[in-house]
Design an enzyme around this catalytic site. Sequence first.
Site, PDB file in Angstrom:
ATOM      1  CB  CYS A 108     149.709  54.582  78.362  1.00  0.00           C
ATOM      2  SG  CYS A 108     149.643  56.301  79.783  1.00  0.00           S
ATOM      3  CB  CYS A 207     148.815  62.092  74.997  1.00  0.00           C
ATOM      4  SG  CYS A 207     150.388  60.263  75.174  1.00  0.00           S
TER       5      CYS A 207
END
Length: 365
Positions: A108, A207
């Site tokens: 990410c 997430c």
Amino acid sequence: MGNNMEKPRALIAMSGGVDSSAAAALMCSRGYECVGVTMKLYDAEQTDSSRLKACCTLEDAEDARSVAYRLGIQYYVFNFKEDFREQVIGRFVDAYERGETPNPCIDCNRYMKFEKLYQRARVLGYDTIVTGHYARIAYDETSGRWLLKKGRNAAKDQSYVLYAMTQEELAHTQFPLGEFESKDEVRKLAASYGFINAEKHDSQDICFVPDGDYAAFIERYTGKQYPHGNFIDESGRVLGEHQGLIRYTIGQRRGLGIAAGKPVYVCRKSVADNTVTLSDSASLFSTRLTARDFNWIAFAQPPEHPIRVAAKPRYRAKEAPATAEAHPDGTVTITFDQPQRAITTGQAVVLYDGDTVIGGGTICQ
């Protein structure tokens, strides 16, 4: 990137958390023309689990918007969901299917924050991108290279997940929280600005898997059922049936469903014959690993001779003294002075010299 005649321009990655909010306030106080941006990466609302510690929720975006409003800066949401699906979730699933245990936070940072967001900032004419990471960036006059360093707050240091940053990205990124020695200082700063999220807890989970059940997520995502296979011991004797390779990681002891009469741990996974090898704790220790996709930060070229380093083979591991040797094929062998427990393929190994990141790569064997 930008026009030097005017105020320098900063694009602030704002997650809605206290760290990125404090970073935005600091950049405004330093005279930058700031714009806040939330990257919409994933619909957290699609998960049916508790969102107490997940990020990317609607509430997070509203918190970021509120902070931008208090600072008097513009605020935008960039939709990067497709890129995130391909570069982060896709890589995460592929790694598990190869029998690895990946760290998606590294991807990410690598592909979203410091590639996608940096490219967008450059197109829009910003001089720097800013995040709330606990790390520092310094320019070394002697080598002419930008260096990545640990944050002053040792407990919060995030340099490990940033090892993939390039020279260009380091030159155009700022981490204002890198000099802070405690999280309390950051919260006090946020409170002094009246930010709504000054006491907000940190998001801790991946997430897109806030409930931590990676296997269930992968099955939903791929629509596949992963075949059961054999638990075996190190001599190849069958000990029982496993529930699919994606459910296990090296060093795991709980949830095996095996009554072995003594503690046993996952020490190997084989995609080729769909087996999970169990052993006692002693078999989990090894002194050597090989890493691929290595990014050298401190050197322009891989070192020609073995070098002494402190190596960290997973995020929560302690650094351990080791020797690193680069090979012509781009791989790097790390040999530890003392055996390390549960070295796991798919995880990153990051090399340090004091508080400076030398480089890092993905463990492949």
